[in-house]
Design a protein around this motif. Structure first.
Motif, PDB file in Angstrom:
ATOM      1  N   LEU A  22       0.830  -1.199   0.000  1.00 36.71           N
ATOM      2  CA  LEU A  22       0.000   0.000   0.000  1.00 36.71           C
ATOM      3  C   LEU A  22       0.867   1.252   0.000  1.00 36.71           C
ATOM      4  N   ALA A  23       1.930   1.256   0.799  1.00 34.23           N
ATOM      5  CA  ALA A  23       2.847   2.409   0.838  1.00 34.23           C
ATOM      6  C   ALA A  23       3.489   2.631  -0.532  1.00 34.23           C
ATOM      7  N   ASP A  24       3.879   1.552  -1.198  1.00 27.92           N
ATOM      8  CA  ASP A  24       4.447   1.663  -2.545  1.00 27.92           C
ATOM      9  C   ASP A  24       3.420   2.234  -3.517  1.00 27.92           C
ATOM     10  N   LEU A  25       2.191   1.766  -3.415  1.00 31.68           N
ATOM     11  CA  LEU A  25       1.116   2.240  -4.285  1.00 31.68           C
ATOM     12  C   LEU A  25       0.826   3.716  -4.020  1.00 31.68           C
ATOM     13  N   GLN A  26       0.795   4.102  -2.767  1.00 23.93           N
ATOM     14  CA  GLN A  26       0.559   5.512  -2.433  1.00 23.93           C
ATOM     15  C   GLN A  26       1.668   6.401  -2.988  1.00 23.93           C
ATOM     16  N   ALA A  27       2.911   5.947  -2.891  1.00 23.41           N
ATOM     17  CA  ALA A  27       4.036   6.717  -3.429  1.00 23.41           C
ATOM     18  C   ALA A  27       3.900   6.876  -4.941  1.00 23.41           C
ATOM     19  N   LEU A  28       3.483   5.820  -5.605  1.00 22.60           N
ATOM     20  CA  LEU A  28       3.301   5.863  -7.053  1.00 22.60           C
ATOM     21  C   LEU A  28       2.185   6.837  -7.436  1.00 22.60           C
ATOM     22  N   VAL A  29       1.091   6.803  -6.707  1.00 19.80           N
ATOM     23  CA  VAL A  29      -0.016   7.724  -6.968  1.00 19.80           C
ATOM     24  C   VAL A  29       0.433   9.170  -6.735  1.00 19.80           C
ATOM     25  N   ASN A  30       1.225   9.388  -5.700  1.00 21.85           N
ATOM     26  CA  ASN A  30       1.751  10.738  -5.446  1.00 21.85           C
ATOM     27  C   ASN A  30       2.656  11.196  -6.580  1.00 21.85           C
ATOM     28  N   GLN A  31       3.473  10.286  -7.123  1.00 17.70           N
ATOM     29  CA  GLN A  31       4.340  10.634  -8.249  1.00 17.70           C
ATOM     30  C   GLN A  31       3.513  11.005  -9.480  1.00 17.70           C
ATOM     31  N   ILE A  32       2.439  10.276  -9.702  1.00 13.42           N
ATOM     32  CA  ILE A  32       1.561  10.604 -10.834  1.00 13.42           C
ATOM     33  C   ILE A  32       1.016  12.016 -10.661  1.00 13.42           C
ATOM     34  N   GLU A  33       0.593  12.346  -9.449  1.00 14.77           N
ATOM     35  CA  GLU A  33       0.048  13.679  -9.177  1.00 14.77           C
ATOM     36  C   GLU A  33       1.094  14.759  -9.435  1.00 14.77           C
ATOM     37  N   LEU A  34       2.323  14.524  -9.003  1.00  9.72           N
ATOM     38  CA  LEU A  34       3.389  15.500  -9.236  1.00  9.72           C
ATOM     39  C   LEU A  34       3.660  15.678 -10.731  1.00  9.72           C
ATOM     40  N   HIS A  35       3.705  14.571 -11.466  1.00 11.13           N
ATOM     41  CA  HIS A  35       3.926  14.658 -12.915  1.00 11.13           C
ATOM     42  C   HIS A  35       2.763  15.368 -13.597  1.00 11.13           C
ATOM     43  N   TYR A  36       1.560  15.113 -13.131  1.00 11.63           N
ATOM     44  CA  TYR A  36       0.394  15.769 -13.715  1.00 11.63           C
ATOM     45  C   TYR A  36       0.450  17.285 -13.472  1.00 11.63           C
ATOM     46  N   GLN A  37       0.864  17.682 -12.264  1.00  9.21           N
ATOM     47  CA  GLN A  37       1.010  19.107 -11.968  1.00  9.21           C
ATOM     48  C   GLN A  37       2.071  19.739 -12.874  1.00  9.21           C
ATOM     49  N   GLU A  38       3.164  19.027 -13.073  1.00  9.86           N
ATOM     50  CA  GLU A  38       4.220  19.511 -13.970  1.00  9.86           C
ATOM     51  C   GLU A  38       3.680  19.639 -15.398  1.00  9.86           C
ATOM     52  N   PHE A  39       2.920  18.640 -15.823  1.00  5.18           N
ATOM     53  CA  PHE A  39       2.298  18.649 -17.152  1.00  5.18           C
ATOM     54  C   PHE A  39       1.422  19.892 -17.316  1.00  5.18           C
ATOM     55  N   GLN A  40       0.579  20.153 -16.319  1.00  3.55           N
ATOM     56  CA  GLN A  40      -0.332  21.300 -16.394  1.00  3.55           C
ATOM     57  C   GLN A  40       0.438  22.624 -16.397  1.00  3.55           C
ATOM     58  N   LYS A  41       1.507  22.684 -15.625  1.00  2.00           N
ATOM     59  CA  LYS A  41       2.322  23.894 -15.561  1.00  2.00           C
ATOM     60  C   LYS A  41       2.957  24.189 -16.920  1.00  2.00           C
ATOM     61  N   ILE A  42       3.526  23.168 -17.553  1.00  2.00           N
ATOM     62  CA  ILE A  42       4.151  23.352 -18.868  1.00  2.00           C
ATOM     63  C   ILE A  42       3.096  23.699 -19.906  1.00  2.00           C
ATOM     64  N   LYS A  43       1.983  23.015 -19.840  1.00  2.57           N
ATOM     65  CA  LYS A  43       0.908  23.244 -20.809  1.00  2.57           C
ATOM     66  C   LYS A  43       0.366  24.674 -20.721  1.00  2.57           C
ATOM     67  N   SER A  44       0.223  25.185 -19.508  1.00  2.00           N
ATOM     68  CA  SER A  44      -0.329  26.531 -19.337  1.00  2.00           C
ATOM     69  C   SER A  44       0.694  27.625 -19.618  1.00  2.00           C
ATOM     70  N   SER A  45       1.971  27.258 -19.668  1.00  2.00           N
ATOM     71  CA  SER A  45       3.010  28.265 -19.919  1.00  2.00           C
ATOM     72  C   SER A  45       3.195  28.557 -21.406  1.00  2.00           C
ATOM     73  N   ASN A  46       2.385  27.938 -22.246  1.00  2.00           N
ATOM     74  CA  ASN A  46       2.458  28.113 -23.689  1.00  2.00           C
ATOM     75  C   ASN A  46       3.770  27.628 -24.290  1.00  2.00           C
ATOM     76  N   LYS A  47       4.492  26.813 -23.568  1.00  2.00           N
ATOM     77  CA  LYS A  47       5.723  26.242 -24.092  1.00  2.00           C
ATOM     78  C   LYS A  47       5.504  24.815 -24.574  1.00  2.00           C
ATOM     79  N   HIS A  48       4.280  24.372 -24.497  1.00  2.00           N
ATOM     80  CA  HIS A  48       4.024  22.965 -24.793  1.00  2.00           C
ATOM     81  C   HIS A  48       4.243  22.603 -26.260  1.00  2.00           C
ATOM     82  N   GLY A  49       4.263  23.564 -27.123  1.00  2.00           N
ATOM     83  CA  GLY A  49       4.511  23.250 -28.519  1.00  2.00           C
ATOM     84  C   GLY A  49       5.986  23.267 -28.879  1.00  2.00           C
ATOM     85  N   GLN A  50       6.801  23.709 -27.945  1.00  2.00           N
ATOM     86  CA  GLN A  50       8.230  23.840 -28.207  1.00  2.00           C
ATOM     87  C   GLN A  50       8.970  22.617 -27.690  1.00  2.00           C
TER      88      GLN A  50
END
Length: 136
Positions: A22-50
């Motif tokens: 369960l701890a491993d699964l929770q860590a993985l879910v947290n990593q997904i959330e961090l990557h998703y936040q990074e994805f949204q940040k890059i996408k909203s910065s208008n650099k996503h096409g570069q």
């Protein structure tokens, strides 16, 4: 009821492994959330096409997220292969099918509890938890 039925002793013996997975699964879910936040940040910065040095950062993050989602699905399936029911990841809530005096029940463990001390009926859910000691 089909499938594995656990005694209280069997369920508690499996609990250390369940806690670790369960701890491993929770860590993985947290990593997904961090990557998703990074994805949204890059996408909203208008650099996503570069591309950066020939790499598309959104594609790379999206690929990582997709791979991690597959890992999550496999981890969840592993709980099922053991015969346990993963109800929630955060906080961890796991049920172990069992039998109490001829009734089909679920031994219920919630993250933070040292051992399994409660149960509930199949249709009662977490809110219907009762102390096992009260039934012995």
């Amino acid at each position: 009821m089909d499938g594995k039925l656990f005694t209280l002793e069997e369920a508690n013996a499996l609990l250390p492994q369940i806690k670790e997975e369960l701890a491993d699964l929770q860590a993985l879910v947290n990593q997904i959330e961090l990557h998703y936040q990074e994805f949204q940040k890059i996408k909203s910065s208008n650099k996503h096409g570069q591309s950066v040095n020939g790499h598309d950062p959104l594609f790379e993050i999206e690929t990582r997220i997709d791979f991690m989602r597959m890992e999550v699905e496999l981890a969840i399936q592993n709980f099922g292969r053991k015969g346990v029911l993963l109800k929630t990841i955060n906080p961890g809530l796991v049920d172990f099918p069992s039998d109490l005096k001829g009734r089909d029940i679920l031994l219920c463990w919630k993250e933070g509890e040292e051992s399994i001390t409660h149960y509930h009926g199949w249709h009662d859910g977490y809110m219907g938890r009762k102390r096992i000691a009260d039934e012995m």
